[in-house]
Design an enzyme around this catalytic site. Structure first.
Site, short mmCIF file in Angstrom:
data_model
loop_
_atom_site.label_atom_id
_atom_site.label_comp_id
_atom_site.label_asym_id
_atom_site.label_seq_id
_atom_site.Cartn_x
_atom_site.Cartn_y
_atom_site.Cartn_z
N ARG A 1 14.26 -0.16 7.79
CA ARG A 1 13.74 0.13 6.97
C ARG A 1 12.55 -1.10 6.98
O ARG A 1 12.57 -1.99 6.91
CB ARG A 1 13.75 0.64 5.60
N HIS B 1 3.68 0.85 2.00
CA HIS B 1 3.77 0.00 1.25
C HIS B 1 3.48 -0.99 0.91
O HIS B 1 2.85 -2.34 1.10
CB HIS B 1 5.00 -0.90 1.98
N GLU C 1 7.84 2.90 -3.83
CA GLU C 1 7.17 2.73 -5.52
C GLU C 1 5.67 2.51 -6.08
O GLU C 1 5.28 1.51 -6.03
CB GLU C 1 7.25 0.90 -5.73
N ASN D 1 15.10 2.09 -5.13
CA ASN D 1 15.05 0.89 -5.05
C ASN D 1 16.04 0.19 -6.70
O ASN D 1 15.42 0.59 -7.61
CB ASN D 1 13.55 0.01 -5.18
N TYR E 1 17.09 -3.43 -8.85
CA TYR E 1 17.60 -5.23 -8.95
C TYR E 1 17.87 -5.48 -9.86
O TYR E 1 17.91 -6.15 -9.93
CB TYR E 1 16.09 -5.25 -8.14
N GLU F 1 16.52 -0.05 -1.63
CA GLU F 1 16.14 -1.63 -1.65
C GLU F 1 17.53 -1.96 -2.60
O GLU F 1 16.91 -1.48 -3.38
CB GLU F 1 14.91 -1.47 -2.19
C1 GCO Z 1 9.00 -4.38 -4.80
C2 GCO Z 1 8.83 -3.95 -3.14
C3 GCO Z 1 9.00 -5.42 -2.47
C4 GCO Z 1 9.56 -6.35 -3.16
C5 GCO Z 1 11.21 -6.69 -3.35
C6 GCO Z 1 11.13 -7.89 -4.18
O1 GCO Z 1 10.38 -3.29 -4.74
O2 GCO Z 1 8.53 -4.22 -5.65
O3 GCO Z 1 9.36 -3.22 -2.22
O4 GCO Z 1 8.06 -5.39 -1.52
O5 GCO Z 1 9.46 -7.78 -1.98
O6 GCO Z 1 11.36 -5.42 -3.86
O7 GCO Z 1 10.64 -7.50 -5.53
#
Ligand code: GCO
Length: 478
Positions: free
Chosen positions: A85, A133, A178, A306, A308, A383
């Site tokens: 991607r 992006h 995002e 995405n 985290y 992500e």
């Molecule tokens: C995001 C973006 C990425 C970041 C990654 C780490 O999710 O913020 O897609 O460009 O670099 O997530 O923060």
């Protein structure tokens, strides 16, 4: 889950056709900011503005992927990836775009991405292209950017150009990455490009981004009927700090601002009434014109998540120091429009180098929520990854044990959701390479491949070897 009771650990298997990839983004890795006919984006302007980015870092050179892409594809081939991607920089494709005219297509821009796509296909790697992006052509921002409806209109035309050019080889076109970051970090908190702190502009941007997704989805489906349309959202697993009414309502509000204000217009064709009520002090939402919701209501063939880190919120008492575990409280303004009485209490437990708490539960819970609320909608993790303060060891390697642990936990959560019936079709690890981490510049390393920015030497980390084994076997070691 691994069966430790019997003293043996069972290995868990992903579906045989599960897609295995990594993700990157144009401004974060390409460099060559003024080459090949590219004109400035809002991130060129923002990163060159003193004080906006750590240590004055910019994407002028980044990972020099524009010149080194063949080497990077070779790394992906050696990892055994089945998909990759990446994002296309709009300012390379139609560099003379204005608010009212897309302008001519730049053949050098198309040529670069054509060479990259050909290299990927030649290596047996299916390209997944993100159309946006965050590197908006500066000329569009000069006329209002995402707060101006014309940006969405030009985006639909840009999507048509890209889909016509690459549709035969690309598996998925992801319209936006995002939109929450674009709208709220860029137009409300001001910590991302274009660096504005205007709540009304942020909500206008929310709508015009949803509109842009709809216009682009229509264009892609007309120009490249064999490709899938995707949308990538950084949805939050939001929990109240307590089950008290004020904290539960704070969680509802943040869930609305981060999740439902994007999910609902795209997947249900309507804005959530509670979010419109919560934000009535900022706008009456009259910028949503008749017919707009029919356009935003373009259900993607696959929804990208995405994920985290988890999100915990509570009502702020307005007196004690306001906590901002989301990392956005130290700026002059908040990304949370009309939610000044909400705070993000600091969480105990392990954190990544970004200061983000580590809890893979949210990955499972979000995938199961999407499956529950939108049955039949295909899902993809577009992500997931972690930043750690990696260093090259004396033996020349990068022994990033913490990142391996993070990836194992989060892939385990993905597999929990798959085993519970969620149609998760694949996983893109963020990121292939250490790269430009927006306002953090090069101070944060997310890659499974270390980049020496002075020499551009790539060094696969231990996590790359670990991930390659998972990709090769389709199995998750305990
Ligand atoms: C995001 C973006 C990425 C970041 C990654 C780490 O999710 O913020 O897609 O460009 O670099 O997530 O923060």
């Amino acid at each position: 889950m691994a069966d430790h009771a019997a003293g043996t650990s069972t290995v868990r298997s992903f579906p045989a056709d599960f897609a295995w990839g990594t993700a990157t983004a144009s401004y974060q890795i390409e460099g060559a900011a003024a080459e090949g006919g590219r004109t400035p984006s809002i991130w060129d302007t923002f990163s060159h503005t003193p004080g906006k980015v750590h240590d004055g870092d910019t994407g002028d050179v980044a990972d020099d992927h524009y010149h080194l892409f063949r080497d990077d594809v070779a790394i992906m081939r050696d990892l055994g990836l089945t998909t990759y991607r990446f994002s296309i920089a709009w300012p390379r494709i139609t560099p003379q775009v204005t608010p009212d005219e897309l302008g001519p297509v730049n053949p050098e821009g198309l040529a670069f991405y054509r060479a990259l796509v050909d290299e990927l296909v030649g290596a047996g790697i299916t390209p997944a292209i993100t159309l946006y992006h965050w590197d908006l052509p500066q000329a569009l921002e000069d006329a209002g950017g995402w707060a101006d409806r014309r940006t969405a209109e030009r985006f639909g035309e840009y999507a048509d150009v890209v889909a016509r050019e690459f549709g035969e080889h690309v598996g998925t076109f992801i319209t936006l990455n995002e939109p929450w970051c674009t709208a709220y970090l860029g137009y409300a908190a001001g910590v991302h490009a274009p660096g504005r702190t205007e709540p009304l502009a942020a909500l206008r941007a929310v709508h015009h981004l949803n509109l842009a997704h709809g216009l682009a989805a229509q264009a892609i489906r007309a120009a490249a009927p064999s490709a899938q349309v995707g949308l990538t959202l950084n949805l939050a697993w939001v929990r109240p700090a307590t089950d008290g009414e004020a904290d539960v309502d704070a969680a509802r509000r943040i869930d609305g601002l981060q999740n439902r204000v994007f999910l609902d217009p795209v997947l249900r064709g309507a804005y959530p009434a509670d979010v419109q009520a919560d934000t009535a002090s900022v706008t009456d939402w009259s910028f949503v014109l008749d017919g707009d919701l029919a356009v935003t209501h373009q259900v993607p063939d696959v929804l990208g998540l995405n994920y985290y880190s988890p999100t915990v919120v509570r009502r702020w008492d307005g007196v004690s120091p306001r906590e901002s575990a989301d990392g956005h409280g130290d700026g002059a303004a908040s990304p949370w429009v009309a939610a000044d009485d909400v705070e993000f209490p600091l969480q105990p437990g392990p954190k990544t180098a970004m200061g983000w708490p580590i809890d893979a539960t949210g990955m499972r819970e979000l995938l199961l929520r999407l499956h529950r609320e939108f049955p039949g909608l295909e899902l993809m993790v577009t992500e997931n990854g972690a930043a750690y303060d990696d260093v090259l060891d004396a033996d020349g390697g990068v022994h990033d044990v913490e990142r391996v642990d993070y990836l194992r936990d989060h892939l385990g959560a993905v597999l929990d959701a798959v085993e519970a019936g969620a149609p998760v079709r694949g996983y893109y690890l963020w990121s292939l390479l250490d790269n430009f981490e927006w306002s953090y510049g090069y101070s944060k390393r997310f890659g499974i491949v270390h980049v020496d920015y002075d020499t551009q030497v790539r060094t696969p980390k231990d996590s790359a070897t670990w991930y390659a084994d998972v990709v090769r076997t389709g199995q998750l070691p305990a």
